[in-house]
Enzyme design. Structure first.
Site, PDB file in Angstrom:
ATOM      1  N   GLY A   1      35.364  63.830  18.990  1.00 17.52           N
ATOM      2  CA  GLY A   1      34.485  62.772  19.477  1.00 17.52           C
ATOM      3  C   GLY A   1      34.872  61.381  19.017  1.00 17.52           C
ATOM      4  O   GLY A   1      34.015  60.486  18.960  1.00 17.52           O
TER       5      GLY A   1
ATOM      6  N   ASN B   1      36.541  59.277  20.636  1.00 18.65           N
ATOM      7  CA  ASN B   1      36.327  58.383  21.787  1.00 18.65           C
ATOM      8  C   ASN B   1      34.846  58.122  22.022  1.00 18.65           C
ATOM      9  O   ASN B   1      34.460  57.017  22.399  1.00 18.65           O
ATOM     10  CB  ASN B   1      37.010  58.948  23.034  1.00 18.65           C
ATOM     11  CG  ASN B   1      38.509  58.774  22.939  1.00 18.65           C
ATOM     12  OD1 ASN B   1      39.021  57.669  23.111  1.00 18.65           O
ATOM     13  ND2 ASN B   1      39.215  59.854  22.611  1.00 18.65           N
TER      14      ASN B   1
ATOM     15  N   MET C   1      36.684  69.528  27.582  1.00 23.01           N
ATOM     16  CA  MET C   1      37.680  70.532  27.974  1.00 23.01           C
ATOM     17  C   MET C   1      37.077  71.588  28.899  1.00 23.01           C
ATOM     18  O   MET C   1      37.072  72.785  28.590  1.00 23.01           O
ATOM     19  CB  MET C   1      38.266  71.189  26.714  1.00 23.01           C
ATOM     20  CG  MET C   1      38.882  70.198  25.738  1.00 23.01           C
ATOM     21  SD  MET C   1      40.183  69.205  26.479  1.00 23.01           S
ATOM     22  CE  MET C   1      41.493  70.406  26.514  1.00 23.01           C
ATOM     23  N   HIS C   2      36.569  71.124  30.001  1.00 26.34           N
ATOM     24  CA  HIS C   2      36.024  72.050  31.000  1.00 26.34           C
ATOM     25  C   HIS C   2      36.247  71.380  32.348  1.00 26.34           C
ATOM     26  O   HIS C   2      35.912  70.202  32.517  1.00 26.34           O
ATOM     27  CB  HIS C   2      34.522  72.269  30.736  1.00 26.34           C
ATOM     28  CG  HIS C   2      33.808  73.022  31.811  1.00 26.34           C
ATOM     29  ND1 HIS C   2      33.643  74.384  31.785  1.00 26.34           N
ATOM     30  CD2 HIS C   2      33.224  72.599  32.967  1.00 26.34           C
ATOM     31  CE1 HIS C   2      32.987  74.772  32.867  1.00 26.34           C
ATOM     32  NE2 HIS C   2      32.714  73.709  33.600  1.00 26.34           N
ATOM     33  N   ILE C   3      36.832  72.120  33.274  1.00 26.99           N
ATOM     34  CA  ILE C   3      37.118  71.539  34.585  1.00 26.99           C
ATOM     35  C   ILE C   3      35.868  71.640  35.455  1.00 26.99           C
ATOM     36  O   ILE C   3      35.383  72.740  35.734  1.00 26.99           O
ATOM     37  CB  ILE C   3      38.312  72.260  35.249  1.00 26.99           C
ATOM     38  CG1 ILE C   3      39.552  72.093  34.359  1.00 26.99           C
ATOM     39  CG2 ILE C   3      38.565  71.710  36.649  1.00 26.99           C
ATOM     40  CD1 ILE C   3      40.721  72.976  34.756  1.00 26.99           C
ATOM     41  N   LEU C   4      35.354  70.480  35.836  1.00 22.80           N
ATOM     42  CA  LEU C   4      34.113  70.454  36.612  1.00 22.80           C
ATOM     43  C   LEU C   4      34.403  70.711  38.092  1.00 22.80           C
ATOM     44  O   LEU C   4      35.359  70.180  38.650  1.00 22.80           O
ATOM     45  CB  LEU C   4      33.420  69.100  36.427  1.00 22.80           C
ATOM     46  CG  LEU C   4      32.873  68.868  35.012  1.00 22.80           C
ATOM     47  CD1 LEU C   4      32.547  67.400  34.791  1.00 22.80           C
ATOM     48  CD2 LEU C   4      31.649  69.747  34.750  1.00 22.80           C
TER      49      LEU C   4
ATOM     50  N   ASN D   1      37.080  60.066  33.667  1.00 23.52           N
ATOM     51  CA  ASN D   1      37.736  60.892  32.643  1.00 23.52           C
ATOM     52  C   ASN D   1      38.840  60.106  31.950  1.00 23.52           C
ATOM     53  O   ASN D   1      39.543  59.305  32.573  1.00 23.52           O
ATOM     54  CB  ASN D   1      38.354  62.120  33.323  1.00 23.52           C
ATOM     55  CG  ASN D   1      39.105  63.023  32.353  1.00 23.52           C
ATOM     56  OD1 ASN D   1      38.581  63.398  31.304  1.00 23.52           O
ATOM     57  ND2 ASN D   1      40.345  63.359  32.676  1.00 23.52           N
TER      58      ASN D   1
ATOM     59  N   HIS E   1      42.410  60.442  30.066  1.00 26.73           N
ATOM     60  CA  HIS E   1      43.523  61.402  29.971  1.00 26.73           C
ATOM     61  C   HIS E   1      44.698  60.743  29.236  1.00 26.73           C
ATOM     62  O   HIS E   1      45.100  59.623  29.587  1.00 26.73           O
ATOM     63  CB  HIS E   1      43.954  61.853  31.370  1.00 26.73           C
ATOM     64  CG  HIS E   1      45.042  62.885  31.325  1.00 26.73           C
ATOM     65  ND1 HIS E   1      44.892  64.104  30.688  1.00 26.73           N
ATOM     66  CD2 HIS E   1      46.305  62.877  31.824  1.00 26.73           C
ATOM     67  CE1 HIS E   1      46.010  64.791  30.809  1.00 26.73           C
ATOM     68  NE2 HIS E   1      46.890  64.080  31.482  1.00 26.73           N
TER      69      HIS E   1
ATOM     70  N   GLU F   1      43.559  54.872  23.373  1.00 27.73           N
ATOM     71  CA  GLU F   1      42.429  55.475  24.106  1.00 27.73           C
ATOM     72  C   GLU F   1      41.115  54.797  23.749  1.00 27.73           C
ATOM     73  O   GLU F   1      40.296  54.514  24.642  1.00 27.73           O
ATOM     74  CB  GLU F   1      42.285  56.963  23.743  1.00 27.73           C
ATOM     75  CG  GLU F   1      43.318  57.861  24.338  1.00 27.73           C
ATOM     76  CD  GLU F   1      43.059  59.331  24.020  1.00 27.73           C
ATOM     77  OE1 GLU F   1      43.347  60.151  24.884  1.00 27.73           O
ATOM     78  OE2 GLU F   1      42.580  59.645  22.915  1.00 27.73           O
TER      79      GLU F   1
HETATM   80  C1  GRF Z   1      41.696  62.702  23.661  1.00 26.78           C
HETATM   81  O1  GRF Z   1      43.055  62.581  23.362  1.00 26.78           O
HETATM   82  C2  GRF Z   1      41.482  62.813  25.141  1.00 26.78           C
HETATM   83  O2  GRF Z   1      42.316  62.015  25.893  1.00 26.78           O
HETATM   84  C3  GRF Z   1      41.837  64.276  25.309  1.00 26.78           C
HETATM   85  O3  GRF Z   1      41.157  64.911  24.254  1.00 26.78           O
HETATM   86  C4  GRF Z   1      41.139  64.022  23.144  1.00 26.78           C
HETATM   87  C5  GRF Z   1      39.739  63.921  22.645  1.00 26.78           C
HETATM   88  O4  GRF Z   1      39.672  63.257  21.415  1.00 26.78           O
HETATM   89  N1  GRF Z   1      41.560  64.762  26.617  1.00 26.78           N
HETATM   90  P1  GRF Z   1      38.265  62.916  20.757  1.00 26.78           P
HETATM   91  O5  GRF Z   1      37.428  64.192  20.782  1.00 26.78           O
HETATM   92  O6  GRF Z   1      37.622  61.830  21.552  1.00 26.78           O
HETATM   93  O7  GRF Z   1      38.578  62.488  19.366  1.00 26.78           O
END
Ligand code: GRF
Length: 210
Positions: A18, A20, A106-109, A123, A125, A194
């Site tokens: 988390g 981000n 990590m789940h494809i909607l 999203n 990426h 990010e």
């Molecule tokens: C990030 O690198 C995002 O791009 C990827 O999963 C990671 C999640 O990081 N899909 P966090 O949980 O936000 O630290």
């Protein structure tokens, strides 16, 4: 005559650390998200550290894991249907949340979920558009660099469509790879990009302000 500024209410979907989500929480506190409130955090993993971050920030959270669905012989579509309903219920307005941000979710909607929130799901990426779709994008970029196939990678935020990591790109930023890098060096450079890009993309998507 008073003019009331439009307020935006968003949900952030996570699966892990988390960091981000934290960047969004911090940006909201600084006023960098515009008139936006993170109203709900959803995790599909009960041990996700992001849930602690949500609790520390006083944001309600919801955990919905696949396990009980699998055990009951239910499908991903059942999961998606319930998830959409839970989110709609939380927001309790006919139009639901203004935006759903997938931040390491990590789940494809499915289309069934997405059609309930048209043009409202974005999203993050950790790769350039079309370069390394799907999981382990950072590791695959690092290997491609070592094999001399690429000289840089990047991060993007895009609108979500059923095809994984495709959909209109909102913001993209290139990230250099250096020859002395370890994969951990590259991952930490990508994560710090990010954190800035996701905040800017969320703001620009909602308010149009760069
Ligand atoms: C990030 O690198 C995002 O791009 C990827 O999963 C990671 C999640 O990081 N899909 P966090 O949980 O936000 O630290």
């Amino acid at each position: 005559m008073s003019t009331r500024q439009r307020q935006y209410r968003i949900a952030v979907l996570i699966s892990g650390n988390g960091s981000n989500l934290q960047a969004l929480i911090d940006a909201q506190a600084r006023g960098d998200l515009g008139p936006t409130t993170i109203d709900l955090v959803v995790s599909n993993a009960s041990k996700a550290y992001g849930l602690q971050r949500a609790a520390d920030a006083g944001i309600p959270s919801l955990i919905q894991t696949m396990k009980p669905y699998k055990e009951a012989g239910k499908t991903r579509l059942d999961f998606d249907k319930d998830l959409a309903a839970e989110i709609q219920t939380h927001f309790r307005t006919s139009s639901g949340p203004d935006l759903i941000v997938l931040a390491g979710f990590m789940h494809i909607l499915s289309q069934d979920f997405l059609s309930q929130f048209p043009k409202k799901v974005i999203n993050l990426h950790p790769a350039l558009p079309g370069a390394f779709d799907g999981i382990k994008a950072i590791e695959r970029a690092f290997e491609a660099f070592q094999a001399g196939q690429i000289t840089e990678t990047g991060v993007m935020v895009h609108e979500v469509i059923p095809e994984v990591d495709r959909g209109r790109v909102i913001l993209v930023e290139k990230v250099p790879i250096h020859k002395e890098d370890t994969v951990e060096d590259l991952a930490s450079r990508i994560h710090s990009v990010e954190h800035g890009l996701l905040v800017r993309a969320t703001r620009v998507f909602l308010t149009g302000q760069m």
